[in-house]
Design a protein around this motif. Structure first.
Motif, short mmCIF file in Angstrom:
data_model
loop_
_atom_site.label_atom_id
_atom_site.label_comp_id
_atom_site.label_asym_id
_atom_site.label_seq_id
_atom_site.Cartn_x
_atom_site.Cartn_y
_atom_site.Cartn_z
N TYR A 23 29.44 -43.84 -37.96
CA TYR A 23 29.79 -42.99 -39.09
C TYR A 23 28.76 -43.03 -40.22
O TYR A 23 28.88 -42.30 -41.21
N LYS B 56 27.21 -39.92 -41.91
CA LYS B 56 28.12 -38.80 -41.65
C LYS B 56 29.30 -38.78 -42.62
O LYS B 56 29.89 -37.73 -42.86
N LEU B 57 29.67 -39.96 -43.12
CA LEU B 57 30.78 -40.07 -44.05
C LEU B 57 30.27 -40.58 -45.39
O LEU B 57 29.25 -41.28 -45.46
N LEU C 8 32.86 -45.42 -46.06
CA LEU C 8 32.27 -46.51 -45.27
C LEU C 8 32.63 -47.87 -45.87
O LEU C 8 32.92 -48.82 -45.14
#
Length: 590
Positions: free
Chosen positions: A98, A101-102, A107
């Motif tokens: 992730y 992407k996040l 996170l």
């Protein structure tokens, strides 16, 4: 009395688990068995799943999570499952995909969810399950031997397949204290195979290792019955360290021999049904491949051609000096720590009795899942200044769940309550509940001295090092952190308030383990005050060749502790009788 355990003469399953009370000789027995099987031409993998592993000390080889060949033994490979390293890998497997992407905040939340002790446990179990369910492992090795942790940890480890499988089947909301369940869902099949392997008598044998003493026999019986309940019924028992004969003119030899035989007569009926073998008491240290090979031989080695016992003797104080020191400095919290089986419970009990006899109000408790305090004071009346307790996991978990549901659950709708209940079914709930209870006991030190008989080393370090993680977890679960928890670490780090006693035996593995424990404590800013060398044959006047051989081998380790490791050191000789009960424990302070 019992046939001698010899892997050359017994048909053994592919998976072998060595378990039992800490200090009974699981590692040395597992290592000697692995060497013997490899010498027969079998391809063998030896695995430690103990957070406080000493496998590399016995084999004298640096180990990692990946199997390495043991240079001095053809066909033998070994690895040490490091829970912290496994947890780090596991966290990255979940969070890594992730990154980029996040948002960073998301996170960070995922990292926080994966910061608890539960993640360490499940990550180590992932490695463990892989070995049990991977057909390639069985194709590569004839036998896989697991040198497991002390009994409390082992029971938890072996129960995890059922616990986690059930948790994943029940879970529907997609997140838990382990983070997103997408990181675990794919493991269901792996865990199911692990459960199947554990309960298959053609694949798995549980080897219960016990010393011929009452407490470790009781512990072996408990482990046997609890593991049978979860389907692990193919079991054998090894009575390790049995003195084969004695010298009638030597009081120590006679007492040692008779005390072992009395303990064996008290073996519970259920344990008598388990096929039983023995291994002899040996005078030499069970480290190094050559010594491991001697363990199953038909001849006896005595290490006695040495006059070092009578020259340059080591003079050390007894436990009474430790008690005097704590009394005069008014230390309020006292821990006994060390490798399992070294006598922490006896030392903690004697310190508590000694301080109460000096007029201090004392509370003695244990955070050890095995909880042997009841045995130490069996049938005795306590002094007026002493109270004792133990932290019961079942009671504490129930209390913690009720508190969370009544506070964090207030105002939640049905779906929210279902999520909260689901989260509380995670196995790490027990660790959180025990930590809270531990903090509450330490809080009592404002009114009395608290003496804490702690769990074996790995569990103890987890308990202490997890303070920050538990702060996060408890704040998330309950919305509040108890004052006792907030004050705990500063109190543990205050040398004017807290005293740590490291207990060891004068043997290679306990001393090396205790040295590692001391370093870990220092990194946590906790400095031990005393080392106590317990059950020392060197401190007796035995003339028995086997026992005196052991005394000779002890001297180097006593010197190492006294001159290199301990800020202050005391020694307790091997005693003719176990000190059970308040009045007997008083004899330590005379």
């Amino acid at each position: 009395m019992y046939p001698v355990f010899n892997p050359n003469q017994i048909a053994l399953t592919p998976f072998l688990f060595f378990t039992g009370k800490g200090g009974v000789g699981k590692t040395s027995t597992a290592c000697a068995t692995a060497v013997s099987l490899a010498d027969q031409g079998k391809k063998v993998l030896l695995v430690s799943t103990d957070p406080a592993s000493n496998l590399q000390d016995v084999l004298d080889v640096e180990l990692t999570n990946d199997p390495v060949a043991i240079p001095s033994v053809n066909n033998l490979f070994a690895c040490n499952i490091d829970p912290e390293a496994s947890a780090k890998t596991y966290r990255e497997q979940v969070v890594g995909p992730y990154r980029g992407k996040l948002p960073d905040a998301v996170l960070a939340t995922m990292q926080e969810q994966l910061s608890g002790a539960c993640t360490v446990e499940i990550a180590a179990f992932d490695e463990f399950s892989h070995l049990l369910s991977d057909e390639d492992v069985l194709n590569r090795y004839d036998h896989v031997l697991f040198d497991t942790a002390p009994t409390g940890h082992t029971l938890r480890l072996l129960q995890l397949p059922t616990a986690w499988t059930g948790f994943l089947e029940e879970s529907t909301h997609g997140a838990s204290c382990l983070g997103p369940l997408s990181g675990l869902g794919e493991k269901k099949e792996l865990y199911a195979k692990a459960v199947e392997s554990l309960s298959n008598p053609e694949k798995t044998t549980l080897i219960l290792v016990s010393r011929p003493d009452v407490s470790s026999i009781v512990e072996a019986n408990r482990a046997s019955s609890e593991l049978k309940e979860i389907g692990i019924e193919n079991q054998i028992l090894i009575i390790n360290g049995l003195l084969q004969s004695h010298q009638s003119e030597d009081e120590v030899s006679t007492a040692f021999y008779e005390r072992q035989r009395r303990a064996l007569k008290e073996t519970p009926d259920a344990l008598k049904q388990v096929v039983t073998f023995s291994l002899p008491f040996v005078s030499y240290s069970l480290t190094g491949v050559d010594n491991l090979r001697h363990l199953f031989s038909s001849y006896t080695i005595t290490v006695f051609e040495d006059d070092s016992l009578s020259t340059d003797p080591i003079q050390l104080p007894g436990l009474n000096k430790v008690i005097d020191d704590f009394s005069s400095k008014n230390i309020r919290v006292i821990f006994t720590m060390g490798k399992g089986g070294v006598g922490k419970t006896s030392i903690a009990s004697a310190i508590a009795v000694g301080l109460s006899e000096k007029g201090h109000r004392v509370h003695l408790t244990t955070t050890d899942p095995a909880a042997h305090l009841a045995y130490a004071f069996e049938g005795s009346v306590l002094g007026e200044n002493l109270t004792i307790s133990s932290i019961n996991p079942e009671i504490e978990v129930k209390k913690y769940k009720q508190e969370v549901l009544s506070t964090a659950g207030e105002g939640l709708d049905e779906e929210g309550l279902a999520y909260l209940r689901e989260d509380l079914e995670s196995p790490c709930t027990e660790e959180i509940a025990l930590f809270r209870a531990f903090a509450e006991v330490v809080e009592k030190s404002e009114n009395e001295i608290v003496v804490i008989d702690t769990a074996p080393t790995g569990h103890t370090l987890l308990l202490l090092d997890s303070t920050e993680a538990y702060h996060k977890e408890m704040s998330r679960s309950t919305g509040d952190i108890p004052e006792s928890v907030k004050k705990l670490l500063p109190r543990l780090r205050n040398p004017e308030e807290t005293g740590v006693v490291i207990v060891t035996l004068a043997e290679a593995t306990p001393v090396l383990e205790a040295a590692r424990l001391q370093e870990d404590l220092k990194r946590a800013q906790i400095d031990p005050k005393w080392w106590v060398i317990n059950q020392s044959m060197y401190a007796t006047d035995t003339t028995d060749p086997i026992l005196k051989g052991r005394a000779v081998s002890e001297k180097r380790w006593i010197k190492t502790v006294n001159e290199e490791l301990a800020p202050q050191c005391a020694v307790i000789p091997w005693l003719h009788e176990e000190k059970i009960g308040y009045n007997k424990l008083k004899e330590f302070i005379l």
